[in-house]
Design a protein around this motif. Sequence first.
Motif, PDB file in Angstrom:
ATOM      1  N   HIS A  82       0.830  -1.208   0.000  1.00 41.75           N
ATOM      2  CA  HIS A  82       0.000   0.000   0.000  1.00 41.75           C
ATOM      3  C   HIS A  82       0.861   1.254   0.000  1.00 41.75           C
ATOM      4  N   ARG A  83       1.872   1.256   0.856  1.00 40.45           N
ATOM      5  CA  ARG A  83       2.772   2.408   0.970  1.00 40.45           C
ATOM      6  C   ARG A  83       3.459   2.661  -0.374  1.00 40.45           C
ATOM      7  N   TYR A  84       3.888   1.621  -1.053  1.00 42.51           N
ATOM      8  CA  TYR A  84       4.560   1.748  -2.349  1.00 42.51           C
ATOM      9  C   TYR A  84       3.644   2.412  -3.376  1.00 42.51           C
ATOM     10  N   LEU A  85       2.389   1.975  -3.436  1.00 41.26           N
ATOM     11  CA  LEU A  85       1.437   2.526  -4.397  1.00 41.26           C
ATOM     12  C   LEU A  85       1.162   4.008  -4.117  1.00 41.26           C
ATOM     13  N   ILE A  86       0.973   4.355  -2.843  1.00 44.64           N
ATOM     14  CA  ILE A  86       0.719   5.754  -2.477  1.00 44.64           C
ATOM     15  C   ILE A  86       1.946   6.613  -2.762  1.00 44.64           C
ATOM     16  N   GLU A  87       3.105   6.107  -2.417  1.00 53.19           N
ATOM     17  CA  GLU A  87       4.358   6.839  -2.624  1.00 53.19           C
ATOM     18  C   GLU A  87       4.585   7.127  -4.109  1.00 53.19           C
ATOM     19  N   LYS A  88       4.320   6.135  -4.957  1.00 49.56           N
ATOM     20  CA  LYS A  88       4.499   6.309  -6.391  1.00 49.56           C
ATOM     21  C   LYS A  88       3.525   7.355  -6.922  1.00 49.56           C
ATOM     22  N   ALA A  89       2.295   7.307  -6.460  1.00 46.62           N
ATOM     23  CA  ALA A  89       1.298   8.289  -6.880  1.00 46.62           C
ATOM     24  C   ALA A  89       1.705   9.697  -6.445  1.00 46.62           C
ATOM     25  N   ALA A  90       2.225   9.812  -5.227  1.00 45.65           N
ATOM     26  CA  ALA A  90       2.643  11.115  -4.703  1.00 45.65           C
ATOM     27  C   ALA A  90       3.768  11.736  -5.539  1.00 45.65           C
ATOM     28  N   LEU A  91       4.623  10.896  -6.103  1.00 45.50           N
ATOM     29  CA  LEU A  91       5.717  11.382  -6.953  1.00 45.50           C
ATOM     30  C   LEU A  91       5.212  11.835  -8.314  1.00 45.50           C
ATOM     31  N   ASP A  92       4.166  11.187  -8.812  1.00 46.49           N
ATOM     32  CA  ASP A  92       3.711  11.418 -10.183  1.00 46.49           C
ATOM     33  C   ASP A  92       2.593  12.435 -10.325  1.00 46.49           C
ATOM     34  N   PHE A  93       1.899  12.771  -9.197  1.00 48.17           N
ATOM     35  CA  PHE A  93       0.741  13.652  -9.299  1.00 48.17           C
ATOM     36  C   PHE A  93       0.825  14.795  -8.285  1.00 48.17           C
ATOM     37  N   GLU A  94       0.173  15.902  -8.642  1.00 50.71           N
ATOM     38  CA  GLU A  94       0.203  17.092  -7.791  1.00 50.71           C
ATOM     39  C   GLU A  94      -0.439  16.827  -6.432  1.00 50.71           C
ATOM     40  N   GLU A  95      -1.536  16.097  -6.444  1.00 57.08           N
ATOM     41  CA  GLU A  95      -2.203  15.746  -5.189  1.00 57.08           C
ATOM     42  C   GLU A  95      -2.848  14.373  -5.325  1.00 57.08           C
ATOM     43  N   VAL A  96      -2.859  13.634  -4.223  1.00 52.46           N
ATOM     44  CA  VAL A  96      -3.432  12.283  -4.210  1.00 52.46           C
ATOM     45  C   VAL A  96      -4.423  12.171  -3.054  1.00 52.46           C
ATOM     46  N   LEU A  97      -5.629  11.737  -3.372  1.00 52.89           N
ATOM     47  CA  LEU A  97      -6.627  11.450  -2.337  1.00 52.89           C
ATOM     48  C   LEU A  97      -6.693   9.943  -2.146  1.00 52.89           C
ATOM     49  N   VAL A  98      -6.446   9.503  -0.929  1.00 52.81           N
ATOM     50  CA  VAL A  98      -6.503   8.077  -0.612  1.00 52.81           C
ATOM     51  C   VAL A  98      -7.763   7.829   0.211  1.00 52.81           C
ATOM     52  N   PHE A  99      -8.716   7.100  -0.375  1.00 50.63           N
ATOM     53  CA  PHE A  99      -9.958   6.779   0.316  1.00 50.63           C
ATOM     54  C   PHE A  99      -9.830   5.403   0.968  1.00 50.63           C
ATOM     55  N   ILE A 100     -10.068   5.352   2.277  1.00 53.58           N
ATOM     56  CA  ILE A 100     -10.004   4.094   3.013  1.00 53.58           C
ATOM     57  C   ILE A 100     -11.417   3.548   3.187  1.00 53.58           C
ATOM     58  N   ARG A 149      -7.320   7.366 -11.537  1.00 55.29           N
ATOM     59  CA  ARG A 149      -7.452   6.437 -10.412  1.00 55.29           C
ATOM     60  C   ARG A 149      -6.393   5.361 -10.567  1.00 55.29           C
ATOM     61  N   LEU A 150      -5.631   5.155  -9.501  1.00 53.30           N
ATOM     62  CA  LEU A 150      -4.569   4.158  -9.515  1.00 53.30           C
ATOM     63  C   LEU A 150      -5.021   2.878  -8.832  1.00 53.30           C
ATOM     64  N   LEU A 151      -4.621   1.759  -9.412  1.00 54.00           N
ATOM     65  CA  LEU A 151      -4.960   0.449  -8.879  1.00 54.00           C
ATOM     66  C   LEU A 151      -3.699  -0.368  -8.682  1.00 54.00           C
ATOM     67  N   GLY A 152      -3.755  -1.258  -7.721  1.00 51.16           N
ATOM     68  CA  GLY A 152      -2.703  -2.252  -7.598  1.00 51.16           C
ATOM     69  C   GLY A 152      -3.098  -3.471  -8.426  1.00 51.16           C
ATOM     70  N   GLU A 153      -2.170  -4.019  -9.155  1.00 48.66           N
ATOM     71  CA  GLU A 153      -2.438  -5.230  -9.920  1.00 48.66           C
ATOM     72  C   GLU A 153      -2.929  -6.324  -8.971  1.00 48.66           C
ATOM     73  N   GLU A 154      -3.940  -7.101  -9.385  1.00 46.20           N
ATOM     74  CA  GLU A 154      -4.509  -8.113  -8.500  1.00 46.20           C
ATOM     75  C   GLU A 154      -4.178  -9.518  -9.006  1.00 46.20           C
ATOM     76  N   PRO A 155      -3.172 -10.164  -8.419  1.00 44.68           N
ATOM     77  CA  PRO A 155      -2.770 -11.492  -8.890  1.00 44.68           C
ATOM     78  C   PRO A 155      -3.560 -12.653  -8.292  1.00 44.68           C
ATOM     79  N   TYR A 156      -4.285 -12.419  -7.209  1.00 48.57           N
ATOM     80  CA  TYR A 156      -4.882 -13.527  -6.478  1.00 48.57           C
ATOM     81  C   TYR A 156      -6.415 -13.498  -6.401  1.00 48.57           C
ATOM     82  N   CYS A 157      -7.005 -12.370  -5.976  1.00 48.60           N
ATOM     83  CA  CYS A 157      -8.442 -12.312  -5.702  1.00 48.60           C
ATOM     84  C   CYS A 157      -9.247 -12.026  -6.974  1.00 48.60           C
ATOM     85  N   LYS A 158     -10.142 -12.960  -7.333  1.00 49.37           N
ATOM     86  CA  LYS A 158     -10.940 -12.801  -8.556  1.00 49.37           C
ATOM     87  C   LYS A 158     -11.942 -11.652  -8.445  1.00 49.37           C
ATOM     88  N   VAL A 159     -12.480 -11.423  -7.247  1.00 44.31           N
ATOM     89  CA  VAL A 159     -13.444 -10.344  -7.065  1.00 44.31           C
ATOM     90  C   VAL A 159     -12.780  -8.994  -7.298  1.00 44.31           C
TER      91      VAL A 159
END
Length: 348
Positions: free
Chosen positions: A162-180, A258-268
């Motif tokens: 999760h931290r990696y995905l947020i960190e990468k987004a923060a580097l590439d975009f002016e602002e990032v909203l992370v919805f939990i 919108r950024l997504l993490g690749e999903e290798p395991y969960c079909k849903v």
Amino acid sequence: MYDLKLSKINLKQNSEVEEVEKFLESFNLILDKDVDYTVVLRNNVDKIVATCSKAKTVFKCFAVSSDLQGEGVTSTLITDLIDRSFNEGIYHNFIFTKPQNIDIFSSLNFKLVQKVEKVALLERGIYHIETVLKDIIDKYSIDLNKKRASIVMNCNPFTKGHRYLIEKAALDFEEVLVFIVQEDKSLFPFKERYELVKKGVEDLQNVKVIPGTEYIISSATFPSYFLRKEDERLRQYTKLDASVFGKYFCRELNIRTRLLGEEPYCKVTRAYNVALKEVLKDYEVKVIELKRKEFMGEAITASKVRDYIKKDRMKELEGLVPKVTFAFLNTKRGKEIVENIKKSNSPH
């Protein structure tokens, strides 16, 4: 005209539940397992002729016999569910229904949120989605002139992935909203998940961590996410949730990616990612799917972390979770959750 009797179903009594299930089958509906209150109307020979249920704030499993449609039966059912909700301190409700029922519920002061081919979501109560978004803009000082990216995460718990995905987004975009995801159906409760992410990214100045509200991956918009069922409804729910996000969140908060993490395991989750790519392009929102961060040659996932906890491989977790999560797991509250995970059979 009709001698109808309103009665509550005892959801712990199998015979009563089976009677409702059989009635719903004739409408190609099922009685969802998460309902906490079901009401029926019976005719003078004690046969069910109409029903509706609720699961916390969500009204669902609605059906009325064809000969009674247009006779005010719906109003009787819904009034009972609203009264029940009020008694439970709930003053805002959603209803899941078929698109052909939109006019019926609109006449009962429900407002359409969104519809897809086979599912419509309406709401009624002391607030609505536009007011919730306005509150987010005010509370989190959202500058609507900025184009921004967003990520939606459950973080059960917060991992290095999760931290990696947020960190990468923060580097590439002016602002990032992370919805939990705010729905409390995970082994790590929302309060803890939210605080871990907030603390875990506080060094990233252009990241804002925001509760996901009832309108992002919730029992209202996407029950299959929690049911983990791969049935014919999954595609409808993924499309509904994705289109609510596009129509309201992206438009009102000026979210362009919108950024997504690749999903290798969960079909849903993988099906959800596909739906996001399909639906959000209609709202001119770009979807970027990033390869997950790996550890020891395998993708880091929250489910892997929970599996390690379950197997008491606590020392090995340092390779999978940030310091903030590892430290939390060793607190009194963290140890309580760890024990609950070890006892649980839930995948969530």
